[in-house]
Structures are given as structure tokens and as C-alpha cells.
Design a protein around this motif. Structure first.
Motif, PDB file in Angstrom:
ATOM      1  N   UNK A   1       0.834  -1.209   0.000  1.00  0.00           N
ATOM      2  CA  UNK A   1       0.000   0.000   0.000  1.00  0.00           C
ATOM      3  C   UNK A   1       0.866   1.255   0.000  1.00  0.00           C
ATOM      4  N   UNK A   2       1.888   1.262   0.859  1.00  0.00           N
ATOM      5  CA  UNK A   2       2.743   2.437   1.001  1.00  0.00           C
ATOM      6  C   UNK A   2       3.487   2.720  -0.308  1.00  0.00           C
ATOM      7  N   UNK A   3       4.047   1.654  -0.884  1.00  0.00           N
ATOM      8  CA  UNK A   3       4.802   1.850  -2.134  1.00  0.00           C
ATOM      9  C   UNK A   3       3.886   2.391  -3.231  1.00  0.00           C
ATOM     10  N   UNK A   4       2.738   1.769  -3.382  1.00  0.00           N
ATOM     11  CA  UNK A   4       1.844   2.166  -4.470  1.00  0.00           C
ATOM     12  C   UNK A   4       1.364   3.617  -4.310  1.00  0.00           C
ATOM     13  N   UNK A   5       0.924   3.959  -3.096  1.00  0.00           N
ATOM     14  CA  UNK A   5       0.351   5.299  -2.880  1.00  0.00           C
ATOM     15  C   UNK A   5       1.421   6.376  -2.978  1.00  0.00           C
ATOM     16  N   UNK A   6       2.606   6.128  -2.416  1.00  0.00           N
ATOM     17  CA  UNK A   6       3.656   7.152  -2.434  1.00  0.00           C
ATOM     18  C   UNK A   6       4.315   7.275  -3.800  1.00  0.00           C
ATOM     19  N   UNK A   7       4.464   6.152  -4.494  1.00  0.00           N
ATOM     20  CA  UNK A   7       5.065   6.252  -5.828  1.00  0.00           C
ATOM     21  C   UNK A   7       4.117   6.985  -6.773  1.00  0.00           C
ATOM     22  N   UNK A   8       2.810   6.808  -6.574  1.00  0.00           N
ATOM     23  CA  UNK A   8       1.843   7.557  -7.395  1.00  0.00           C
ATOM     24  C   UNK A   8       1.931   9.048  -7.071  1.00  0.00           C
ATOM     25  N   UNK A   9       2.063   9.373  -5.773  1.00  0.00           N
ATOM     26  CA  UNK A   9       2.089  10.773  -5.347  1.00  0.00           C
ATOM     27  C   UNK A   9       3.353  11.484  -5.824  1.00  0.00           C
ATOM     28  N   UNK A  10       4.500  10.792  -5.753  1.00  0.00           N
ATOM     29  CA  UNK A  10       5.772  11.436  -6.082  1.00  0.00           C
ATOM     30  C   UNK A  10       6.219  11.177  -7.525  1.00  0.00           C
ATOM     31  N   UNK A  11       5.498  10.305  -8.208  1.00  0.00           N
ATOM     32  CA  UNK A  11       5.790  10.094  -9.625  1.00  0.00           C
ATOM     33  C   UNK A  11       7.089   9.371  -9.911  1.00  0.00           C
ATOM     34  N   UNK A  12       7.599   8.639  -8.922  1.00  0.00           N
ATOM     35  CA  UNK A  12       8.843   7.874  -9.128  1.00  0.00           C
ATOM     36  C   UNK A  12       8.895   6.764  -8.075  1.00  0.00           C
ATOM     37  N   UNK A  13       9.934   5.934  -8.168  1.00  0.00           N
ATOM     38  CA  UNK A  13      10.033   4.835  -7.202  1.00  0.00           C
ATOM     39  C   UNK A  13      10.451   5.369  -5.826  1.00  0.00           C
ATOM     40  N   UNK A  14      10.127   4.645  -4.787  1.00  0.00           N
ATOM     41  CA  UNK A  14      10.556   5.026  -3.433  1.00  0.00           C
ATOM     42  C   UNK A  14      12.069   5.179  -3.386  1.00  0.00           C
ATOM     43  N   UNK A  15      12.759   4.247  -4.003  1.00  0.00           N
ATOM     44  CA  UNK A  15      14.216   4.278  -3.969  1.00  0.00           C
ATOM     45  C   UNK A  15      14.736   5.560  -4.630  1.00  0.00           C
ATOM     46  N   UNK A  16      14.103   5.952  -5.733  1.00  0.00           N
ATOM     47  CA  UNK A  16      14.552   7.164  -6.434  1.00  0.00           C
ATOM     48  C   UNK A  16      14.229   8.439  -5.653  1.00  0.00           C
ATOM     49  N   UNK A  17      13.142   8.417  -4.884  1.00  0.00           N
ATOM     50  CA  UNK A  17      12.805   9.653  -4.153  1.00  0.00           C
ATOM     51  C   UNK A  17      13.928  10.044  -3.214  1.00  0.00           C
ATOM     52  N   UNK A  18      14.605   9.058  -2.622  1.00  0.00           N
ATOM     53  CA  UNK A  18      15.654   9.432  -1.668  1.00  0.00           C
ATOM     54  C   UNK A  18      17.072   9.268  -2.240  1.00  0.00           C
ATOM     55  N   UNK A  19      17.180   8.942  -3.516  1.00  0.00           N
ATOM     56  CA  UNK A  19      18.509   8.820  -4.137  1.00  0.00           C
ATOM     57  C   UNK A  19      19.231  10.160  -4.120  1.00  0.00           C
ATOM     58  N   UNK A  20      20.503  10.132  -3.843  1.00  0.00           N
ATOM     59  CA  UNK A  20      21.316  11.354  -3.866  1.00  0.00           C
ATOM     60  C   UNK A  20      21.063  12.270  -2.687  1.00  0.00           C
TER      61      UNK A  20
END
Lengths: 228, 228
Positions: free
Chosen positions: B129-148
Motif C-alpha cells: 500500500x505504502x509503495x503504491x500510494x507514495x510512488x503515485x504521489x511522487x511520480x517515481x520509485x521510493x528508492x529514487x525519491x531518496x537517491x542522492x
């Protein structure tokens, strides 16, 4: 006794465009206090030497001199209780965050859209000072600070998201009625309104609708202000 | 009567990390109100169906149910007058801007530093649920949101400039003493503190010094919170 305020003016002395002075113009109007403004220019440090510092707004209220917009607002609230600009120590403390956000995010964002326009509308005698001080602060030429603004304005407008969240929940930043928080934001927006023809807000923005209401307050104080 | 609060928990039910729930934990402690928290998971919608919505915090105070952190804070102020969280309508209206800024700039900025960490510490049953809802909200993978993030954290810290301006002028966001404005910011910072080991603040930041003081308040409520 009428309060006297030194107020930043453009080449045309009728054009008043300082975001800090406008906060106080709104604050004075909110309190129903008459004011006599004296046009002032950036390089006219001698005219306000009596205040012990070099920036406007400066007010003289009888024998009292106060400078710095935040200090002036707090002074007005203490001396002239109603209608409230803050309405208590906690409301004042919370408004400091609005002021801090306006001074950093809002002012900084607008500066990068209109600094070169400001240069062109201020008094010729102020221009060398303005260019030197602002180019040092922003690390680039005045012309470059506002280059590409037609594209960059979208990112600026995104930084205003917190204002929109508030205005979707309440009609004024002060809640049911305007407060000094409204004066802070509207005063800051008078800066581009009076010094530039560049539209920092989109017409369909809820912030623009609120600003239009602010322009009409106090007998149309903001709306009737002369624009460069 | 003890207030009951549904509180978002990680895989370890002792780890409580919701920024909205933490705002209310601080608010309750500020009022000196005892609370019994019930660990809750993202997908446990049925457990809070009684509140007519699907998010925490939810409090039950005798026969009264209130959801949404802002509404709960306003409820607590009305029901339990002192010590004040707001101290009047204007202070509440002004605190809305703090809340709006925290919900947009602060939460959004922190999310881009820790979303993948959160995924790893929440209950396995919540992860899809968390992955699906947050990846939809941020438009990228969870891993990519915090990359760099090691590089990007500098830009995030710059967005906190308004907080620093306030803390250079007064010890708390509420002025001389903490208010709900302090609960909003500290509650939001409990989110990365409890769900991640990534340092969102620099140690020498005035905000970090204020947050350390907040952690010590209310018998060390924040400091003693279990971290993932």
C-alpha cells in the motif's frame, strides 16, 4: 497627532514601492491611524539619521521614533490597541513565522523576477547604489537576476503553496478578518505591483483573489497606489 | 478520563513515527493530558472506521471522536483551556500558516530524503500500500525519491531559512514558551527521527538546538521515543 513616515519612493515621488513600508501603510490603515508620508530615496541616509539607522520605514509618532517594520507593527499594537494587528503575545509570536517566510522565500523569489525593473523605475541618483548592493547580494547582474522570468515564474508560484493552503481554510491570514499577517503578505506583493508590470501571480490563483480583496480595503489604499 | 489515540506504528509496534500523530502527542503533553495510544497500521482502515475517515491521528475523548491533527488541536484548545496551545483566534489563524508550511514544504522536503527508509521500517503488511500510494504521489520509485540525498540535503536545509529567522528572534515558535506552532514543527521532525537514521538537520543548526530542547520537554517525551 498624525504619524510621520519616511517612505521609499521611485524616480516619480508618487510611486511608493517598498515591501516593508507597505506592510506599515496597511498596518496604520488597519488601526485607522492617519499618516503623512515623506518620500525618501535609498541614498538619502542623512534624512533618517535621526532614527539611528539607514533604512525605511521609519515612523515618528509625537516624540517617539521607531524603525524596522516588525518593531513598528509591535509598537502600533502596544500604543493603539484596537483593532488588533496581533491580539496577544502568541499571535504575535506566530506572525513572526509569516514575517520570516515573507522576508526570505517571498521577497527573495520576487526579487529574482523584478530587480532590473526596479532599477529602471528608481531615482537616477539611487541607481548606482542599487545596482552595486543588489548585484553583490545576488551574485550576478540585475539583468541576469530577472532573465528567463517568463519560464521561472511557474517555480516561484509553486513556492507560494503554503499561502494557498491557508486561504482554502480561512478568508484572511488573520482568520475571519485581516491581521498583521495579511499586511505582511499584501505589503510584500505591493512591491512588484508598484515597481513592475510583470505579473508575479496568475489571475486564477486564490492568492490573487485574496490580494484583490486586500487592495480594496481601507478605502482602496492598495488599489489606488500609483504604479511605475 | 484518559484520551485514547490511534497512532501510526511501524513493524515494531513501539515505533511511532507519524508527523501528524506526533503533533498531537506534543499537544496533549502540553496540556498535561494523559493519553493511551493504540498502535495502528496504514491498512487497518477498519479499526478507525468509527471516525468516519481513514487516517490517524484519531482521538476519542469520552464520547467525542475527533480526527485530523489540526481539528484535534483546535478541539483540545476549546475543551482544555490552559496552558494555551493557541491563546486566541488570531494566534490560531496565524498558526495555520505554520501548519500549511509544515504540510507542504517541510513534509515534502523530508519525504524526498527518507521515503525508502520508511518503507523498510513499516509493517510488511503495509508495504505494498505504502509503495503504491507514495510512488503515485511522487511520480517515481521510493528508492529514487531518496537517491542522492547526501547531496540534496543541503538544498533541503536551505528551505528551512524561515525557521532560523524566527529562532534567532525568539526561543520558541510560540514566543517565550512553546505553543502549537512548536508542536507542528517538532512533530514533523519526529517523523525522520523515528523512521530513519538519516540526519535531516545539521548538528550546528539553530533549528537542531531548538529541537533538542523540544525533545527534553514533557519529561523527555520526544527523546525517549523508540527509533526504528
Amino acid at each position: 497627532m498624525t504619524i510621520i513616515m519616511h517612505d521609499l519612493a521611485g524616480a516619480d515621488p508618487a510611486v511608493r514601492f517598498s515591501p516593508y513600508c507597505w506592510r506599515i501603510r496597511f498596518a496604520l490603515a488597519h488601526k485607522g491611524l492617519p499618516v503623512e508620508t515623506i518620500p525618501w530615496r535609498f541614498t538619502d541616509k542623512a534624512a533618517i539619521a535621526f532614527s539611528g539607522q539607514e533604512r525605511v520605514p521609519v515612523i515618528r509618532d509625537g516624540g517617539t521614533v521607531v524603525s524596522d517594520s516588525w518593531a513598528i507593527a509591535a509598537y502600533l499594537e502596544t500604543e493603539y490597541r484596537a483593532p488588533a494587528l496581533f491580539g496577544g503575545a502568541l499571535a504575535l509570536a506566530h506572525a513572526r513565522f509569516v514575517n520570516a517566510w515573507a522576508d526570505s522565500v517571498l521577497l527573495g523569489g520576487i526579487a529574482r523576477l523584478i530587480l532590473s525593473d526596479i532599477h529602471d523605475m528608481i531615482d537616477p541618483g539611487d541607481r548606482a547604489y542599487f545596482r552595486q548592493s543588489r548585484e553583490a547580494r545576488f551574485g550576478t547582474t540585475l539583468e541576469d537576476t530577472q532573465a528567463g522570468r517568463e519560464t521561472r515564474v511557474a517555480a516561484f508560484r509553486e513556492t507560494l503553496a503554503p499561502l494557498r493552503l491557508v486561504l482554502r481554510a480561512q478568508p484572511w491570514f488573520g482568520g475571519a478578518a485581516p491581521s498583521y499577517a495579511d499586511a505582511i503578505i499584501a505589503g510584500t506583493l505591493m512591491w512588484p505591483r508598484c515597481s513592475s508590470r510583470f505579473a508575479v501571480l496568475a489571475d486564477d490563483d486564490v492568492i490573487a483573489a485574496w490580494f484583490e480583496r486586500m487592495l480594496d480595503l481601507y478605502g482602496g489604499l492598495g488599489r489606488s497606489a500609483v504604479r511605475a
